[in-house]
Design a protein around this motif. Structure first.
Motif, short mmCIF file in Angstrom:
data_model
loop_
_atom_site.label_atom_id
_atom_site.label_comp_id
_atom_site.label_asym_id
_atom_site.label_seq_id
_atom_site.Cartn_x
_atom_site.Cartn_y
_atom_site.Cartn_z
N LYS A 62 28.87 3.09 -30.59
CA LYS A 62 27.61 2.99 -29.86
C LYS A 62 26.86 1.70 -30.16
O LYS A 62 26.29 1.09 -29.27
CB LYS A 62 26.70 4.20 -30.12
N LEU A 63 26.87 1.25 -31.43
CA LEU A 63 26.23 -0.03 -31.77
C LEU A 63 27.25 -1.14 -31.96
O LEU A 63 26.87 -2.30 -32.08
CB LEU A 63 25.38 0.11 -33.03
N SER A 64 28.52 -0.80 -32.04
CA SER A 64 29.60 -1.79 -32.17
C SER A 64 29.36 -2.72 -33.36
O SER A 64 29.35 -3.94 -33.22
CB SER A 64 29.73 -2.60 -30.87
N ARG A 65 29.19 -2.13 -34.54
CA ARG A 65 28.93 -2.91 -35.75
C ARG A 65 29.91 -2.55 -36.87
O ARG A 65 30.29 -1.39 -37.03
CB ARG A 65 27.50 -2.65 -36.26
N TRP A 66 30.30 -3.57 -37.63
CA TRP A 66 31.07 -3.37 -38.85
C TRP A 66 30.08 -3.21 -40.00
O TRP A 66 29.14 -4.00 -40.12
CB TRP A 66 31.98 -4.57 -39.12
N PHE A 67 30.30 -2.20 -40.86
CA PHE A 67 29.26 -1.97 -41.86
C PHE A 67 29.76 -1.54 -43.23
O PHE A 67 28.96 -1.37 -44.15
CB PHE A 67 28.29 -0.89 -41.35
N GLY A 68 31.05 -1.36 -43.44
CA GLY A 68 31.46 -0.89 -44.75
C GLY A 68 32.93 -1.07 -45.05
O GLY A 68 33.75 -1.28 -44.16
N LEU A 69 33.25 -0.96 -46.34
CA LEU A 69 34.62 -1.00 -46.84
C LEU A 69 34.81 0.16 -47.80
O LEU A 69 34.00 0.34 -48.72
CB LEU A 69 34.91 -2.32 -47.57
N LEU A 70 35.86 0.96 -47.56
CA LEU A 70 36.17 2.08 -48.44
C LEU A 70 37.58 1.89 -48.98
O LEU A 70 38.54 1.85 -48.21
CB LEU A 70 36.09 3.41 -47.68
N GLU A 71 37.71 1.76 -50.27
CA GLU A 71 39.03 1.61 -50.89
C GLU A 71 39.64 2.99 -51.10
O GLU A 71 38.99 3.90 -51.64
CB GLU A 71 38.93 0.89 -52.22
N VAL A 72 40.88 3.17 -50.66
CA VAL A 72 41.57 4.46 -50.82
C VAL A 72 41.96 4.64 -52.29
O VAL A 72 42.61 3.79 -52.88
CB VAL A 72 42.82 4.52 -49.92
N VAL A 73 41.56 5.78 -52.85
CA VAL A 73 41.89 6.12 -54.23
C VAL A 73 43.10 7.04 -54.28
O VAL A 73 44.04 6.83 -55.04
CB VAL A 73 40.68 6.77 -54.93
N GLU A 74 43.09 8.08 -53.45
CA GLU A 74 44.25 8.97 -53.35
C GLU A 74 44.18 9.74 -52.04
O GLU A 74 43.14 9.84 -51.40
CB GLU A 74 44.34 9.93 -54.54
N GLY A 75 45.33 10.31 -51.67
CA GLY A 75 45.43 11.06 -50.42
C GLY A 75 46.61 10.57 -49.62
O GLY A 75 47.37 9.70 -50.05
N PRO A 76 46.80 11.17 -48.44
CA PRO A 76 45.92 12.14 -47.79
C PRO A 76 46.20 13.57 -48.24
O PRO A 76 47.26 13.88 -48.78
CB PRO A 76 46.26 11.97 -46.32
N PHE A 77 45.23 14.43 -47.99
CA PHE A 77 45.40 15.86 -48.22
C PHE A 77 44.62 16.62 -47.15
O PHE A 77 43.72 16.07 -46.51
CB PHE A 77 44.93 16.26 -49.62
N ILE A 78 45.01 17.86 -46.95
CA ILE A 78 44.34 18.71 -45.97
C ILE A 78 43.38 19.64 -46.70
O ILE A 78 43.78 20.33 -47.65
CB ILE A 78 45.35 19.56 -45.16
N ASP A 79 42.13 19.64 -46.26
CA ASP A 79 41.13 20.51 -46.88
C ASP A 79 40.11 20.87 -45.80
O ASP A 79 39.49 19.97 -45.21
CB ASP A 79 40.45 19.79 -48.05
N ASP A 80 39.96 22.16 -45.51
CA ASP A 80 39.04 22.55 -44.45
C ASP A 80 37.67 22.99 -44.97
O ASP A 80 36.86 23.54 -44.22
CB ASP A 80 39.65 23.66 -43.58
N LYS A 81 37.40 22.74 -46.24
CA LYS A 81 36.06 23.04 -46.77
C LYS A 81 35.05 22.09 -46.12
O LYS A 81 35.20 20.88 -46.16
CB LYS A 81 36.04 22.84 -48.28
#
Length: 391
Positions: free
Chosen positions: A73-92
Motif C-alpha cells: 500500500k505504501l510501497s516502502r522498504w523498512f526492515g531486515l530480519l535475519e533468520v535464526v532457525e526454521g521453518p516450522f509449522i505452528d498454528d498458535k
C-alpha cells in the motif's frame, strides 16, 4: 498443536563464497500489510510467519539468510530480519488473535526495523535507479510490481545486498519520508465485527458497477472470451472436466479446440434450482467426478464487480461448499479486484470473509501457467504458486 519442524540442518552443498568459504547469504522479500506491520511491531519480533502455501519455498531458506521487509500500500522498504532457525509449522495465534493464517514460521532477529515514516519508498530515485527490476522502467508502469506481490520471492544477490546496506544506513541516519494524503488513505483501516472475529475490509471510492444493460466494448469482450478459453484449456490438460455457460460456448470454442473432450453438456450436480442457476453462470468451472474443484470469473470490465458478486452469491447459497474461487483480471485491475473482494458486505458471509478463500489470478500469471510443458502431470494445486491473496 506443537511446532512441527520442516528442516533444521544446513545442507553440506549450500553455496559458499569462493574466496572466503563463508556461507552465502540469500535475501527474500517479506511482505507486510499496514495491519501485519502493526501486529508484528507489537509482538516480540522474533517470529516471522507466512501462509501455508509458502511451505515449499520456505524449506529453501536457511539460518543466516535475510528477510527484506516491504510494506504494501505504501510501497516502502523498512526492515531486515535475519533468520535464526526454521521453518516450522505452528498454528498458535501470534500475529492475529484468532485464525492466524501465518503458520509457516521462522525464528528471526531484527537487525533493522524502521517506523513507517522512515521506510524508504521504492520510487525514491536512490532505490528506483539501483534495483534490477525497476531501473530500466519508466515510473508509472506496473511491470516491476510482480516482484513484490508475494512473500519469500528471492532477491538477486546484488539487489539484496544493496537494500540491506541502504536500510542499515537509514537506521542510523533516520531520514524522514513524510506520509502524504494519499498514503493516509491507503493506511486507513476499516473493520467489520463478525461473531467470530474482527475483519479488515475496504470501501472502494468508485462504487459504480456496470449495469446489466450496459454494453461491453467488443475488444474487451473478445479478450474476456480468450481468457475463459485459456482457463478451460489449462484445466482440461490437467484432466479436469470443464463447464462453460451456454451463452459463452460459441465464442470460447472458437479459441479452444476442446481436444480432450472435457466440456460438459450438463452439470452432474444435485443442488436446488437457485444454486444451480447461479453455478451455471460462472465463467469457468473445473470438476472432478461430481465435485467442483475450482471456479473462475473473468473480470475484464472496469468495475470488476459482477463476477465477484456471483461468487459471493454462490457461497451465500451453499456455505459448506468447498470450492476454491478465483477472479481472473488484467494486472491493471489487481487493486480494484482486492478492493471489491474486501467490501464490508462480503466479510459477513456465513462461510467467512470472501477475501479468505477467493484469490486473484493475473492474465500474466495465467499465461505463464499455460506455458508449462507438463500440465498433464500437474494437479490443480499448482495454481497456489500463481494466485494472489487479498492481504
Amino acid at each position: 498443536m506443537p511446532p512441527v519442524w520442516l528442516h533444521s540442518e544446513i545442507s553440506a552443498d549450500e553455496p559458499t563464497d569462493a574466496k572466503t568459504g563463508a556461507m552465502q547469504v540469500a535475501y527474500f522479500i517479506d511482505l507486510f500489510s499496514p495491519e501485519t506491520y502493526e501486529a508484528f511491531a507489537r509482538s516480540s519480533r522474533d517470529i516471522s510467519g507466512f501462509r501455508r502455501r509458502h511451505e515449499n519455498v520456505a524449506q529453501k531458506i536457511k539460518p543466516g539468510d535475510v528477510f527484506v521487509c516491504y510494506l504494501t500500500k505504501l510501497s516502502r522498504w523498512f526492515g531486515l530480519l535475519e533468520v535464526v532457525e526454521g521453518p516450522f509449522i505452528d498454528d498458535k495465534p501470534i500475529f492475529l488473535p484468532e485464525n492466524d493464517p501465518f503458520i509457516v514460521r521462522f525464528r528471526v532477529r531484527p537487525t533493522v526495523w524502521l517506523d513507517i515514516d522512515k521506510g524508504i519508498p521504492i520510487h525514491d530515485r536512490s532505490v528506483w535507479e539501483r534495483l534490477s527490476f525497476t531501473r530500466d522502467l519508466k515510473e508509472g508502469g506496473i511491470a516491476w510490481t510482480g516482484k513484490v506481490r508475494s512473500s519469500l520471492v528471492q532477491l538477486g544477490e546484488q539487489d539484496g545486498a544493496f537494500l540491506a546496506e541502504l536500510l542499515t544506513a537509514q537506521a542510523i541516519e533516520g531520514k524522514s519520508y513524510p506520509i502524504d494524503e494519499q498514503d493516509r488513505r491507503n493506511l486507513a483501516t476499516h473493520t467489520v465485527n463478525r461473531p467470530d472475529k474482527v475483519v479488515a475490509v475496504s470501501v472502494p471510492e468508485d462504487t459504480t458497477a456496470i449495469e446489466p444493460t450496459e454494453r461491453i466494448p467488443e475488444t474487451e469482450a473478445r479478450e474476456s472470451i480468450r481468457m475463459q478459453a485459456q482457463v478451460a484449456n489449462i484445466g482440461a490438460k490437467m484432466g479436469m472436466k470443464i463447464w462453460i455457460p451456454r451463452a459463452d460456448r460459441g465464442g470460447v470454442l472458437r479459441e479452444w479446440a476442446n481436444e480432450e473432450g472435457a466440456l460438459l453438456d450438463r452439470l452432474p450436480l444435485n443442488y436446488d434450482e437457485t444454486t444451480l442457476r447461479t453455478i451455471e453462470q460462472i465463467d469457468v468451472l473445473w470438476l472432478k467426478g461430481r465435485s467442483i474443484v475450482r471456479a473462475f470469473e473473468v473480470e475484464h470490465t472496469t468495475s470488476v464487480y459482477s463476477g465477484i458478486l456471483r461468487m459471493a452469491d454462490l457461497v451465500a447459497l451453499q456455505p459448506n461448499m468447498n470450492i476454491k474461487l478465483h477472479i481472473v483480471a488484467p494486472e491493471t485491475r489487481r487493486d480494484k479486484v482486492f478492493q471489491e473482494i474486501r467490501r464490508p458486505v462480503f466479510s459477513l458471509l456465513e462461510k467467512g470473509p470472501l477475501a479468505e478463500y477467493c484469490t486473484y489470478l493475473s492474465y500474466a500469471n495465467l499465461h505463464k501457467l499455460a506455458e508449462q510443458e507438463h500440465l498433464s502431470h500437474m494437479s490443480d494445486t499448482v495454481l497456489d504458486a500463481y494466485e494472489e491473496e487479498a492481504e
